[in-house]
Design an enzyme around this catalytic site. Sequence first.
Site, mmCIF file in Angstrom:
data_model
loop_
_atom_site.group_PDB
_atom_site.id
_atom_site.type_symbol
_atom_site.label_atom_id
_atom_site.label_comp_id
_atom_site.label_asym_id
_atom_site.label_seq_id
_atom_site.Cartn_x
_atom_site.Cartn_y
_atom_site.Cartn_z
ATOM 1 N N ASP A 222 0.765 -1.073 0.138
ATOM 2 C CA ASP A 222 -0.051 0.126 0.097
ATOM 3 C C ASP A 222 1.032 1.222 0.098
ATOM 4 O O ASP A 222 1.908 1.355 0.391
ATOM 5 C CB ASP A 222 -0.864 0.066 1.310
ATOM 6 C CG ASP A 222 -1.686 -1.399 1.578
ATOM 7 O OD1 ASP A 222 -2.434 -1.715 0.596
ATOM 8 O OD2 ASP A 222 -1.199 -2.051 2.377
ATOM 9 N N ASP A 261 -1.954 -2.998 -4.693
ATOM 10 C CA ASP A 261 -3.049 -3.293 -3.423
ATOM 11 C C ASP A 261 -3.911 -2.047 -2.827
ATOM 12 O O ASP A 261 -4.476 -1.695 -3.921
ATOM 13 C CB ASP A 261 -2.027 -3.764 -2.339
ATOM 14 C CG ASP A 261 -3.033 -4.519 -1.187
ATOM 15 O OD1 ASP A 261 -4.201 -4.528 -1.300
ATOM 16 O OD2 ASP A 261 -2.362 -4.815 -0.083
ATOM 17 N N ASP A 265 -3.937 1.581 4.319
ATOM 18 C CA ASP A 265 -4.484 0.806 5.404
ATOM 19 C C ASP A 265 -4.294 1.192 6.883
ATOM 20 O O ASP A 265 -3.022 1.666 7.038
ATOM 21 C CB ASP A 265 -3.633 -0.499 5.015
ATOM 22 C CG ASP A 265 -4.442 -1.581 4.223
ATOM 23 O OD1 ASP A 265 -4.964 -0.985 3.395
ATOM 24 O OD2 ASP A 265 -4.017 -2.508 3.992
ATOM 25 N N ARG A 320 -13.917 0.277 -1.145
ATOM 26 C CA ARG A 320 -13.295 0.516 0.022
ATOM 27 C C ARG A 320 -12.959 2.160 0.180
ATOM 28 O O ARG A 320 -11.778 2.399 0.345
ATOM 29 C CB ARG A 320 -12.006 -0.151 0.092
ATOM 30 C CG ARG A 320 -12.181 -1.826 0.142
ATOM 31 C CD ARG A 320 -11.091 -2.454 0.325
ATOM 32 N NE ARG A 320 -11.282 -4.001 0.257
ATOM 33 C CZ ARG A 320 -10.242 -5.073 0.312
ATOM 34 N NH1 ARG A 320 -8.970 -4.515 0.402
ATOM 35 N NH2 ARG A 320 -10.523 -6.167 0.017
#
Length: 442
Positions: A222, A261, A265, A320
């Site tokens: 990420d 990805d 996060d 997301r």
Amino acid sequence: MNTQKWHGHATAWSVTATRRTAALMGCTALVLAVTGTPAQAQSREPARQTLAAGDGWASDGTGTTGGSAAKADRIHTVTTWAEFRAALAADGSAPKIIKVKGTIDANADGCDSFAAPGYDFDRYLADYDPAVWGYDQVVSGEQEDLRAASAADQDTAMKAYVPANTTIVGIGRDAGIKGASLQIKDVDNVIVRNLAFESPLDCFPQWDPTDGDTGNWNSEYDSAVVYGATHVWLDHNTFTDGDHPDSSLPTYYGRIYEQHDGELDIVKGADYVTASWNVFADHDKTILIGNSDSAATAAVDRGHLKVTLHHNLFTGLVERAPRVRFGQVDSYNNHFVADSTYGYSYGIGMESQLVAEHNAFTLPDSVSAALILKKWKEAPLTAADNYVNGVRTDLIAVHNAEIPAETLQSGAGWTPVLRTKVDPPRAVPGIVDHRAGAGKIC
């Protein structure tokens, strides 16, 4: 019931007034330091600025000051990836400021520079072709071992670990980091501002024939990871796939060769995070808050993952924004702009306590407002005063009417109070679209 604590009632007007002044000046970074003592104006120098009291979860408790107290010899200006990592490693956890000038690239030498001797991607494709290998077992053997070794070399080279009490700030309008993963792991008090992040490419995705009915390529990395860290402020950054959008990636075995990805996060018991005035654009799996439903993960995450998202622009994303497990997440005054690739914005996951209020959504005619919410697990949420294409819309009611098989319950069970100025949702697109992202702070 967990509720936030409000700091600085007596100076709330001053904060708002100063922000109005800053807006007239064409920037939003000039705020007042509100600490319960008489207010003092913050430095106009972005590297010395701290998160204002009451500005989201990262202001709770000790607040977030990053490296604002750094001595002169702990201020570093960097122009290369090597200089950046060296600056992070210097001075331990003493307050430090790292100024990024221009764009620094962790993968300037290309993916081949990480490849282990003997690794051959064409051979890898031949060895694990489903026509040869099938779909019943994970891949193994020489080329998979060499792929894993290559991936380990990349992992070592492109991750940068941020120590406690650090401010990382871009200089001017064109500062950025590409090909890298910023690791804010098990530390406290970090500020990251004014940087354009280009999502790192995983040079060595793994083929998993057992992932789904027809297998999948799985990637790592990420742009930024907040892992077990506390008091983190991410402000006025831009996160995109840059020159390598998913549409540019090839297909092997009938599946996209996925090399991305997430963009951000927040996982493993991370807590007290505010993400404000950022742009998240042109990406698939964007923000993950809580990375697993497992019992082991629940033991770490339950009671943590307190995150505020405000005045961010989410545009051209698939899903997301964020997907939430366990956390008390406050999402307000964000603008979501969808296109034909849209999947959903808010993912309602295991024991999540999401409050989504005063947001604006701009959807094409082909995308229903019912898709804004996606139910993964039973977890009530609060969704009030949100506008879709300029019309006030009950997101839960619309979702439940069109997708009754995934009925959502209302009422997150807590009330956010760590907010500064809350803008009318109808005004949010004009405010956020013009002021969010890198290159737009004083």
